[in-house]
Design a protein around this motif. Sequence first.
Motif, PDB file in Angstrom:
ATOM      1  N   LYS A  65     -21.913 -14.084   6.520  1.00 54.87           N
ATOM      2  CA  LYS A  65     -22.680 -13.916   5.284  1.00 54.87           C
ATOM      3  C   LYS A  65     -23.410 -12.581   5.222  1.00 54.87           C
ATOM      4  O   LYS A  65     -23.788 -12.116   4.155  1.00 54.87           O
ATOM      5  CB  LYS A  65     -23.701 -15.052   5.136  1.00 54.87           C
ATOM      6  CG  LYS A  65     -23.096 -16.435   5.144  1.00 54.87           C
ATOM      7  CD  LYS A  65     -22.077 -16.629   4.036  1.00 54.87           C
ATOM      8  CE  LYS A  65     -22.724 -16.622   2.660  1.00 54.87           C
ATOM      9  NZ  LYS A  65     -21.733 -16.886   1.588  1.00 54.87           N
ATOM     10  N   GLU A  82     -22.257 -18.550   8.453  1.00 57.14           N
ATOM     11  CA  GLU A  82     -22.520 -19.798   7.753  1.00 57.14           C
ATOM     12  C   GLU A  82     -21.455 -20.829   8.108  1.00 57.14           C
ATOM     13  O   GLU A  82     -20.255 -20.535   8.059  1.00 57.14           O
ATOM     14  CB  GLU A  82     -22.530 -19.575   6.243  1.00 57.14           C
ATOM     15  CG  GLU A  82     -22.849 -20.835   5.453  1.00 57.14           C
ATOM     16  CD  GLU A  82     -22.885 -20.594   3.954  1.00 57.14           C
ATOM     17  OE1 GLU A  82     -23.798 -21.100   3.297  1.00 57.14           O
ATOM     18  OE2 GLU A  82     -21.983 -19.879   3.455  1.00 57.14           O
ATOM     19  N   GLY A  86     -23.168 -25.442   5.364  1.00 59.14           N
ATOM     20  CA  GLY A  86     -24.207 -24.610   4.758  1.00 59.14           C
ATOM     21  C   GLY A  86     -25.249 -24.085   5.715  1.00 59.14           C
ATOM     22  O   GLY A  86     -26.065 -23.242   5.332  1.00 59.14           O
ATOM     23  N   ASN A  87     -25.268 -24.557   6.971  1.00 60.98           N
ATOM     24  CA  ASN A  87     -26.243 -24.062   7.950  1.00 60.98           C
ATOM     25  C   ASN A  87     -25.921 -22.630   8.351  1.00 60.98           C
ATOM     26  O   ASN A  87     -24.745 -22.235   8.425  1.00 60.98           O
ATOM     27  CB  ASN A  87     -26.240 -24.953   9.194  1.00 60.98           C
ATOM     28  CG  ASN A  87     -27.058 -26.217   8.991  1.00 60.98           C
ATOM     29  OD1 ASN A  87     -28.218 -26.156   8.620  1.00 60.98           O
ATOM     30  ND2 ASN A  87     -26.443 -27.378   9.227  1.00 60.98           N
ATOM     31  N   LEU A  88     -26.977 -21.847   8.636  1.00 58.01           N
ATOM     32  CA  LEU A  88     -26.840 -20.464   9.076  1.00 58.01           C
ATOM     33  C   LEU A  88     -27.292 -20.332  10.517  1.00 58.01           C
ATOM     34  O   LEU A  88     -28.209 -21.026  10.964  1.00 58.01           O
ATOM     35  CB  LEU A  88     -27.693 -19.528   8.208  1.00 58.01           C
ATOM     36  CG  LEU A  88     -27.381 -19.444   6.712  1.00 58.01           C
ATOM     37  CD1 LEU A  88     -28.368 -18.498   6.036  1.00 58.01           C
ATOM     38  CD2 LEU A  88     -25.954 -18.979   6.478  1.00 58.01           C
TER      39      LEU A  88
END
Length: 263
Positions: A65, A82, A86-88
């Motif tokens: 990202k 990512e 949806g977690n980074l």
Amino acid sequence: MAIIFPHIEDSNTTNYLPPKGEFEQFQDEDHYGEKVKEWGLGSAKGSKKEFWYKEKTQQRLVTIKGYETFGDTSEYNTLVVEFQDGNLTCIHPAYLKEMQSSNFGKEIKAQDEGSSPETLVAETNQKAEAPETISATPLKPKALKAKKEKPAKLVLPEEKVHFTGRVKQFALSWNHFNEENDEVVVLENVVIALEEPVEVGHAWCSHSKTMKKFELNPGETLEFDGKIVKKSLPKGKDVEDEAFILEGPVPYKINNPSKIVKK
């Protein structure tokens, strides 16, 4: 024995190391391709979008990202990836590159011994930001007399600013990530256009697709926006074409030039 990773994602087993606040994002597809090539994660043309993030019991697909910069010169990067949920999380580009190998496994063993991805990121940051050790041994009087005064350190703006400069030459520079020479543009008479102009002298930037659209030639003057950092240009390896041999040191790098105007 080969290590087999199940393809079922379990986000509960992943230790996330999210970015601290805002991070650098890609301007466009060309910028993404250039950075992926710089990190050794693919070629600039048709750069892959998904990568494997491998853990002890599973492997998960991630996309890049953006990236964080750190170090006194902001020349080091930590990737922000990512997951599909949806977690980074942050990871060093060299470690993500190792994860793409089919032989990846020794690194996982190292995790059991305490070298987790979070530890690797922290150790890399510490090495980049660690201050130089100052010797406690006093200088001899003769050495003090012979020591010359250093010129005042150039204070570089942290944000994007406007520049003017002239194309000096094109050169080849060694990229240790992908282990090949990259073509760069060397600029001279570089000035940061502030209320009180700051004379930089020589600087360099990647000869990106964006730059190539302008069909630059030595001697041409440019105006553009960018972010400048203290990073010396590495010389190319085994360069045979004299036209691409670096002429003298170039101490500063300009990242991601944009809004380019050729005069």
